[in-house]
Write a protein that holds these residues in place. Structure first.
Motif, short mmCIF file in Angstrom:
data_model
loop_
_atom_site.label_atom_id
_atom_site.label_comp_id
_atom_site.label_asym_id
_atom_site.label_seq_id
_atom_site.Cartn_x
_atom_site.Cartn_y
_atom_site.Cartn_z
N ALA A 343 -9.60 -3.18 3.41
CA ALA A 343 -8.72 -1.56 3.34
C ALA A 343 -7.41 -2.07 4.69
O ALA A 343 -6.09 -1.54 4.39
N LYS A 344 -8.03 -2.68 5.16
CA LYS A 344 -6.70 -2.68 6.50
C LYS A 344 -5.37 -3.61 5.85
O LYS A 344 -4.45 -2.87 5.92
N ARG A 345 -5.84 -4.61 4.68
CA ARG A 345 -4.56 -5.07 3.92
C ARG A 345 -3.58 -4.04 3.23
O ARG A 345 -2.60 -4.79 3.34
N GLU A 346 -4.13 -3.50 2.66
CA GLU A 346 -3.75 -2.76 1.24
C GLU A 346 -3.01 -1.80 2.19
O GLU A 346 -1.73 -1.01 1.56
N ASN A 347 -3.56 -1.16 3.32
CA ASN A 347 -2.79 -0.03 3.49
C ASN A 347 -1.76 0.03 4.63
O ASN A 347 -0.72 0.72 5.18
N THR A 348 -1.48 -1.38 4.94
CA THR A 348 -0.81 -2.00 5.64
C THR A 348 1.13 -1.91 5.42
O THR A 348 1.20 -1.96 3.88
N ASN A 349 2.16 -1.95 6.08
CA ASN A 349 3.89 -1.11 4.72
C ASN A 349 3.68 -3.21 4.96
O ASN A 349 4.96 -2.93 4.69
N GLU A 350 3.20 -4.23 5.35
CA GLU A 350 4.48 -5.34 5.14
C GLU A 350 3.90 -5.77 3.23
O GLU A 350 2.77 -5.12 2.44
N LYS A 351 5.01 -6.08 2.79
CA LYS A 351 5.65 -6.30 1.21
C LYS A 351 4.64 -7.43 0.40
O LYS A 351 4.25 -7.94 1.68
N GLN A 352 3.39 -6.80 -0.23
CA GLN A 352 2.37 -8.49 -0.45
C GLN A 352 3.42 -9.26 -1.78
O GLN A 352 4.43 -7.95 -2.38
N MET A 353 2.68 -9.58 -2.63
CA MET A 353 3.60 -10.84 -3.65
C MET A 353 3.37 -9.94 -4.84
O MET A 353 2.07 -9.01 -4.80
N THR A 354 4.03 -9.56 -5.78
CA THR A 354 3.23 -9.21 -7.10
C THR A 354 4.36 -9.95 -8.19
O THR A 354 4.09 -11.25 -8.34
N LEU A 355 3.72 -10.31 -9.18
CA LEU A 355 3.48 -10.38 -10.30
C LEU A 355 5.36 -11.22 -10.36
O LEU A 355 5.67 -12.13 -10.96
N PHE A 356 6.13 -10.10 -10.16
CA PHE A 356 7.48 -10.59 -10.38
C PHE A 356 8.31 -12.04 -9.00
O PHE A 356 9.08 -13.11 -9.79
N ASP A 357 7.03 -12.27 -8.63
CA ASP A 357 8.12 -12.89 -7.21
C ASP A 357 6.99 -14.12 -7.97
O ASP A 357 8.09 -14.76 -7.58
N LEU A 358 6.30 -14.57 -8.70
CA LEU A 358 6.16 -15.78 -9.07
C LEU A 358 6.95 -16.49 -10.34
O LEU A 358 7.71 -15.51 -10.67
#
Length: 358
Positions: A343-358
């Protein structure tokens, strides 16, 4: 977009091709699901089809993908069924020669009986493709438990190219929408020299782990086609099944008629590509903590043959020893948090890697 409106991060599972050492993948998955249950104080152990959006596998890893994702078995059920299957199929070689040391009919019968035993199917002729009423994606998720599955095979006439047999409609040329679960299971376990190929119409399929032992690239490619590229990646879990002895395809032989000599040499050269793919994945996900995880019992089972069913308990024991190592135990705990969705990880404002990033 607010956190509340953000799509749920994708969870992807890749299962390496192998023979009976595939049991190690189930032992690792059991450790991971138990960790999730303990971390989140769940009343029941979560099942893989509930945790992952897409499962892809080759070889016996593909067979496990079908059991866990398409038939929705629990890890414990899959362990029981897989133990019984490999003992039944590999306990006796064929008396007469021919295309394969072991009986393809026995493998077919074993898979059909598994399909018939579970309420999600009950019919040995259950189709691999999940039909969608009205074309609604929500209907597909409801029918399939939210988990899509593919297995990696190759055509005996075009060994250069890996093919994906899918539980979802792809609209690709050459798809086989009427393929059944047992046929997909037969195709993905049709390792040359052990079993004859699976004939479907005018084509013959063999185990895709020849050249695609580690299907993680295919998993990512399928995910790009299936899901919005902006969707964040929560976890990419890649499970190996040890490091097998070198591929040795008999020359000449029955299968040689189907497999040109130049392709034999290519296939043998690619037999150890699993760790090369794993290293490629490490590079792709470098800088994105706790997204990509690779777990593999490795050299501990290097001398176990593909059909050595009587050593399956030994493989299980060595996998438990592998999981007991501090570094591995730590990786499993972090992977469990990523798969279930901290939960902490999903609610963080840090940008998560997406499929577009690969």
């Amino acid at each position: 977009m607010s956190n509340e409106d953000s799509p749920k991060p994708l969870r992807l599972l890749s299962l390496d091709g192998s023979g009976i050492t595939a049991i190690s993948q189930l032992i690792i998955l059991k450790s991971l699901t138990l960790s999730i249950q303990q971390q989140h104080a769940l009343a029941e152990t979560p099942q893989p089809h509930e945790l992952f959006d897409l499962i892809g596998g080759s070889g016996h890893g593909g067979l496990l993908a079908l059991l866990l994702g398409r038939l929705r078995l629990s890890v414990d059920e899959a362990i029981t069924e897989y133990r019984q299957l490999v003992q039944r199929v590999f306990s006796r070689r064929k008396h007469r020669g021919g295309n394969g040391q072991y009986s393809a009919r026995k493998m077919e019968a074993a898979i059909r009986e598994i399909v018939a035993r579970y309420p999600h199917a009950r019919d040995p002729e259950t189709k691999l493709l999940v039909e969608i009423e009205g074309g609604a994606e929500e209907a597909a998720d409801e029918v399939a438990g939210g988990c899509k599955v593919f297995v990696c095979v190759r055509s005996a006439e075009a060994m250069e190219y890996a093919r994906a047999l899918c539980s979802y409609r792809t609209y690709r040329a050459g798809d086989y929408p009427d393929l059944t679960v047992w046929q997909a299971g037969r195709a993905v376990t049709a390792y040359p020299g052990l079993f004859k190929p699976l004939a479907v119409d005018i084509e013959e399929f063999v185990d895709g782990s020849l050249g695609t032992k580690n299907p993680c690239r295919m998993v990512l490619n399928e995910a790009r086609r299936l899901f919005d590229g902006r969707r964040p990646l929560g976890c990419v879990l890649s499970l190996g099944a040890g490091r097998p002895p070198p591929v040795q395809l008999a020359r000449p032989g029955v299968f040689q008629r189907l497999l040109p000599t130049r392709i034999v040499s290519v296939v043998e050269a690619l037999s150890f590509e699993a760790e090369a793919v794993a290293q490629d994945m490490e590079g792709r996900f470098e800088g994105s903590a706790d997204v990509y995880f690779r777990l593999n019992v490795g050299e501990r089972v290097a001398d176990v043959g593909m059909a050595d069913w009587e050593r399956s308990s030994e493989v299980e024991s060595k996998t438990i020893d592998y999981l007991a190592a501090f570094e591995v135990e730590s990786t499993v705990l972090r992977a469990a948090a990523a798969v279930y969705g901290d939960a902490k990880r999903e609610n963080t404002n840090e940008k998560q890697m997406t499929l577009f990033d690969l």
